[in-house]
Motif scaffolding. Structure first.
Motif, PDB file in Angstrom:
ATOM      1  N   MET A   1       0.842  -1.180   0.000  1.00 62.20           N
ATOM      2  CA  MET A   1       0.000   0.000   0.000  1.00 62.20           C
ATOM      3  C   MET A   1       0.880   1.234   0.000  1.00 62.20           C
ATOM      4  O   MET A   1       1.956   1.226   0.548  1.00 62.20           O
ATOM      5  CB  MET A   1      -0.907   0.000   1.214  1.00 62.20           C
ATOM      6  CG  MET A   1      -1.885  -1.136   1.256  1.00 62.20           C
ATOM      7  SD  MET A   1      -3.119  -0.828   2.511  1.00 62.20           S
ATOM      8  CE  MET A   1      -4.313  -1.990   1.934  1.00 62.20           C
ATOM      9  N   SER A   2       0.375   2.264  -0.612  1.00 61.53           N
ATOM     10  CA  SER A   2       1.175   3.485  -0.708  1.00 61.53           C
ATOM     11  C   SER A   2       1.192   4.208   0.633  1.00 61.53           C
ATOM     12  O   SER A   2       0.316   4.040   1.459  1.00 61.53           O
ATOM     13  CB  SER A   2       0.599   4.386  -1.789  1.00 61.53           C
ATOM     14  OG  SER A   2      -0.715   4.778  -1.446  1.00 61.53           O
ATOM     15  N   GLU A   3       2.200   5.049   0.771  1.00 60.79           N
ATOM     16  CA  GLU A   3       2.303   5.809   2.011  1.00 60.79           C
ATOM     17  C   GLU A   3       1.336   6.969   1.977  1.00 60.79           C
ATOM     18  O   GLU A   3       1.071   7.543   0.942  1.00 60.79           O
ATOM     19  CB  GLU A   3       3.733   6.336   2.192  1.00 60.79           C
ATOM     20  CG  GLU A   3       4.715   5.220   2.464  1.00 60.79           C
ATOM     21  CD  GLU A   3       6.079   5.758   2.824  1.00 60.79           C
ATOM     22  OE1 GLU A   3       6.206   6.948   3.074  1.00 60.79           O
ATOM     23  OE2 GLU A   3       7.003   4.961   2.864  1.00 60.79           O
ATOM     24  N   ARG A   4       0.819   7.331   3.128  1.00 56.95           N
ATOM     25  CA  ARG A   4      -0.093   8.463   3.184  1.00 56.95           C
ATOM     26  C   ARG A   4      -0.011   9.127   4.539  1.00 56.95           C
ATOM     27  O   ARG A   4      -0.411   8.571   5.536  1.00 56.95           O
ATOM     28  CB  ARG A   4      -1.517   8.016   2.928  1.00 56.95           C
ATOM     29  CG  ARG A   4      -2.485   9.190   3.065  1.00 56.95           C
ATOM     30  CD  ARG A   4      -3.889   8.773   2.825  1.00 56.95           C
ATOM     31  NE  ARG A   4      -4.744   9.888   3.191  1.00 56.95           N
ATOM     32  CZ  ARG A   4      -6.012   9.946   2.930  1.00 56.95           C
ATOM     33  NH1 ARG A   4      -6.573   8.965   2.298  1.00 56.95           N
ATOM     34  NH2 ARG A   4      -6.719  10.969   3.302  1.00 56.95           N
ATOM     35  N   LYS A   5       0.531  10.300   4.543  1.00 55.25           N
ATOM     36  CA  LYS A   5       0.446  11.151   5.727  1.00 55.25           C
ATOM     37  C   LYS A   5      -0.439  12.310   5.333  1.00 55.25           C
ATOM     38  O   LYS A   5      -0.340  12.834   4.236  1.00 55.25           O
ATOM     39  CB  LYS A   5       1.822  11.673   6.118  1.00 55.25           C
ATOM     40  CG  LYS A   5       2.541  10.748   7.040  1.00 55.25           C
ATOM     41  CD  LYS A   5       3.538  11.494   7.850  1.00 55.25           C
ATOM     42  CE  LYS A   5       4.070  10.510   8.839  1.00 55.25           C
ATOM     43  NZ  LYS A   5       4.808  11.051   9.886  1.00 55.25           N
ATOM     44  N   THR A   6      -1.316  12.663   6.175  1.00 52.84           N
ATOM     45  CA  THR A   6      -2.216  13.761   5.844  1.00 52.84           C
ATOM     46  C   THR A   6      -1.883  14.951   6.725  1.00 52.84           C
ATOM     47  O   THR A   6      -1.249  14.833   7.771  1.00 52.84           O
ATOM     48  CB  THR A   6      -3.675  13.364   6.082  1.00 52.84           C
ATOM     49  OG1 THR A   6      -3.853  13.111   7.462  1.00 52.84           O
ATOM     50  CG2 THR A   6      -4.047  12.140   5.266  1.00 52.84           C
ATOM     51  N   ASP A   7      -2.376  16.093   6.260  1.00 54.72           N
ATOM     52  CA  ASP A   7      -2.195  17.297   7.055  1.00 54.72           C
ATOM     53  C   ASP A   7      -3.059  17.247   8.310  1.00 54.72           C
ATOM     54  O   ASP A   7      -2.826  17.955   9.259  1.00 54.72           O
ATOM     55  CB  ASP A   7      -2.573  18.537   6.235  1.00 54.72           C
ATOM     56  CG  ASP A   7      -1.659  18.712   5.037  1.00 54.72           C
ATOM     57  OD1 ASP A   7      -0.500  18.264   5.101  1.00 54.72           O
ATOM     58  OD2 ASP A   7      -2.121  19.298   4.031  1.00 54.72           O
ATOM     59  N   SER A   8      -4.063  16.362   8.279  1.00 50.42           N
ATOM     60  CA  SER A   8      -5.006  16.319   9.390  1.00 50.42           C
ATOM     61  C   SER A   8      -4.644  15.291  10.448  1.00 50.42           C
ATOM     62  O   SER A   8      -5.467  14.950  11.280  1.00 50.42           O
ATOM     63  CB  SER A   8      -6.413  16.036   8.854  1.00 50.42           C
ATOM     64  OG  SER A   8      -6.429  14.787   8.203  1.00 50.42           O
ATOM     65  N   GLY A   9      -3.440  14.745  10.426  1.00 49.67           N
ATOM     66  CA  GLY A   9      -3.083  13.826  11.487  1.00 49.67           C
ATOM     67  C   GLY A   9      -2.227  12.676  11.029  1.00 49.67           C
ATOM     68  O   GLY A   9      -1.646  12.685   9.954  1.00 49.67           O
TER      69      GLY A   9
ATOM     70  N   ASP B   1      -2.862   6.451   8.141  1.00 52.39           N
ATOM     71  CA  ASP B   1      -3.883   5.419   8.373  1.00 52.39           C
ATOM     72  C   ASP B   1      -3.329   4.213   9.125  1.00 52.39           C
ATOM     73  O   ASP B   1      -3.974   3.684  10.028  1.00 52.39           O
ATOM     74  CB  ASP B   1      -4.471   4.929   7.036  1.00 52.39           C
ATOM     75  CG  ASP B   1      -5.286   5.985   6.327  1.00 52.39           C
ATOM     76  OD1 ASP B   1      -5.617   7.020   6.940  1.00 52.39           O
ATOM     77  OD2 ASP B   1      -5.621   5.766   5.147  1.00 52.39           O
ATOM     78  N   GLY B   2      -2.145   3.773   8.737  1.00 52.27           N
ATOM     79  CA  GLY B   2      -1.555   2.600   9.382  1.00 52.27           C
ATOM     80  C   GLY B   2      -1.351   2.810  10.871  1.00 52.27           C
ATOM     81  O   GLY B   2      -1.592   1.903  11.677  1.00 52.27           O
ATOM     82  N   SER B   3      -0.923   4.005  11.247  1.00 51.40           N
ATOM     83  CA  SER B   3      -0.747   4.324  12.667  1.00 51.40           C
ATOM     84  C   SER B   3      -2.080   4.340  13.401  1.00 51.40           C
ATOM     85  O   SER B   3      -2.195   3.833  14.532  1.00 51.40           O
ATOM     86  CB  SER B   3      -0.082   5.691  12.836  1.00 51.40           C
ATOM     87  OG  SER B   3       1.228   5.660  12.357  1.00 51.40           O
ATOM     88  N   LEU B   4      -3.093   4.912  12.762  1.00 49.01           N
ATOM     89  CA  LEU B   4      -4.417   4.959  13.381  1.00 49.01           C
ATOM     90  C   LEU B   4      -4.987   3.548  13.561  1.00 49.01           C
ATOM     91  O   LEU B   4      -5.566   3.236  14.610  1.00 49.01           O
ATOM     92  CB  LEU B   4      -5.376   5.810  12.547  1.00 49.01           C
ATOM     93  CG  LEU B   4      -5.095   7.307  12.542  1.00 49.01           C
ATOM     94  CD1 LEU B   4      -5.989   8.011  11.530  1.00 49.01           C
ATOM     95  CD2 LEU B   4      -5.279   7.895  13.929  1.00 49.01           C
ATOM     96  N   LEU B   5      -4.814   2.698  12.562  1.00 49.48           N
ATOM     97  CA  LEU B   5      -5.321   1.333  12.674  1.00 49.48           C
ATOM     98  C   LEU B   5      -4.585   0.586  13.792  1.00 49.48           C
ATOM     99  O   LEU B   5      -5.200  -0.116  14.584  1.00 49.48           O
ATOM    100  CB  LEU B   5      -5.183   0.586  11.338  1.00 49.48           C
ATOM    101  CG  LEU B   5      -5.792  -0.806  11.284  1.00 49.48           C
ATOM    102  CD1 LEU B   5      -7.284  -0.770  11.601  1.00 49.48           C
ATOM    103  CD2 LEU B   5      -5.551  -1.439   9.926  1.00 49.48           C
ATOM    104  N   ALA B   6      -3.275   0.779  13.874  1.00 46.04           N
ATOM    105  CA  ALA B   6      -2.501   0.144  14.942  1.00 46.04           C
ATOM    106  C   ALA B   6      -2.957   0.659  16.311  1.00 46.04           C
ATOM    107  O   ALA B   6      -3.109  -0.122  17.256  1.00 46.04           O
ATOM    108  CB  ALA B   6      -1.014   0.400  14.748  1.00 46.04           C
TER     109      ALA B   6
ATOM    110  N   SER C   1       3.002   1.474   9.583  1.00 45.87           N
ATOM    111  CA  SER C   1       2.501   2.673  10.251  1.00 45.87           C
ATOM    112  C   SER C   1       2.299   3.838   9.286  1.00 45.87           C
ATOM    113  O   SER C   1       1.516   4.734   9.561  1.00 45.87           O
ATOM    114  CB  SER C   1       3.442   3.082  11.378  1.00 45.87           C
ATOM    115  OG  SER C   1       4.708   3.406  10.853  1.00 45.87           O
ATOM    116  N   GLU C   2       2.989   3.845   8.151  1.00 42.88           N
ATOM    117  CA  GLU C   2       2.864   4.949   7.202  1.00 42.88           C
ATOM    118  C   GLU C   2       1.905   4.630   6.062  1.00 42.88           C
ATOM    119  O   GLU C   2       1.749   5.420   5.141  1.00 42.88           O
ATOM    120  CB  GLU C   2       4.244   5.305   6.632  1.00 42.88           C
ATOM    121  CG  GLU C   2       5.236   5.783   7.676  1.00 42.88           C
ATOM    122  CD  GLU C   2       4.748   7.047   8.388  1.00 42.88           C
ATOM    123  OE1 GLU C   2       4.327   7.990   7.699  1.00 42.88           O
ATOM    124  OE2 GLU C   2       4.794   7.060   9.632  1.00 42.88           O
ATOM    125  N   ALA C   3       1.261   3.489   6.083  1.00 39.89           N
ATOM    126  CA  ALA C   3       0.423   3.046   4.965  1.00 39.89           C
ATOM    127  C   ALA C   3      -0.934   3.743   4.944  1.00 39.89           C
ATOM    128  O   ALA C   3      -1.452   4.151   5.976  1.00 39.89           O
ATOM    129  CB  ALA C   3       0.224   1.546   5.032  1.00 39.89           C
TER     130      ALA C   3
END
Length: 186
Positions: free
Chosen positions: A1-9, A12-17, A72-74
């Protein structure tokens, strides 16, 4: 899966963990992030907002039940969109089949008592003539027609090869058809 960091937090991988470690609010952030785009996507397929909502809700439930293992960065976007797409097309197929069933029922003419009586006579005749067939033919036809079994399955029951089952069914149907023609049932 591609990496995704958003400006809003966090990604996704970190949130799921975090959610899997007991932080329920992390899942709320995932829903807030992905719900609107998923709703638009599902609605574009289904053309109905309430069905789109159902599909998106099921997509998130599947994430909870059997979501992917990601770093964590996915980003979960591609996974969620794939699940949402599959569910939407499944619902669309189900709706199409249901509409076809309803249409068939709507256009069927009511059976008159005379027609019903005639159908019952023909059915009784078919059952009677079926009983007059040789045992193996009768059994093979029964398993094929009433149970929906394939020739290999029927062959196991009768103790013959699948090709032989085909011949037995063919012979039985020919014999049954000839008897029904003689009785002017067909």
């Amino acid at each position: 899966m591609s990496e995704r960091k958003t400006d809003s937090g966090p990604a996704d991988g970190s949130l799921l963990a975090d959610y899997r470690n007991g932080n329920v609010s992390a899942f709320d952030l995932l829903v807030d992030r992905h719900e609107a785009p998923l709703l638009r996507f599902a609605a574009s397929i289904l053309r109905e907002a309430t069905k789109a909502e159902d599909v998106v809700q099921e997509s998130f439930l599947r994430l909870l039940r059997k979501g992917p293992d990601v770093g964590s960065e996915a980003s979960l976007g591609p996974w969620l969109f794939r699940v949402c797409r599959n569910l939407a097309y499944d619902m669309k197929k189900m709706d199409t089949r249901e509409a076809a069933r309803r249409e068939k029922v709507a256009y069927e003419e009511p059976i008159t008592p005379d027609a019903q009586s005639e159908q019952q006579e023909v059915l009784s005749l078919v059952q009677s003539e079926l009983q007059n067939l040789p045992e193996r033919e009768r059994e093979a036809i029964w398993l094929k027609v009433h149970e929906g079994w394939n020739y290999a399955q029927i062959g196991e029951v009768l103790g013959v090869k699948p090709g032989t089952v085909g011949w037995i069914v063919h012979e039985g149907m020919n014999r049954l058809t000839a008897r029904l023609r003689m009785a002017q049932a067909i």
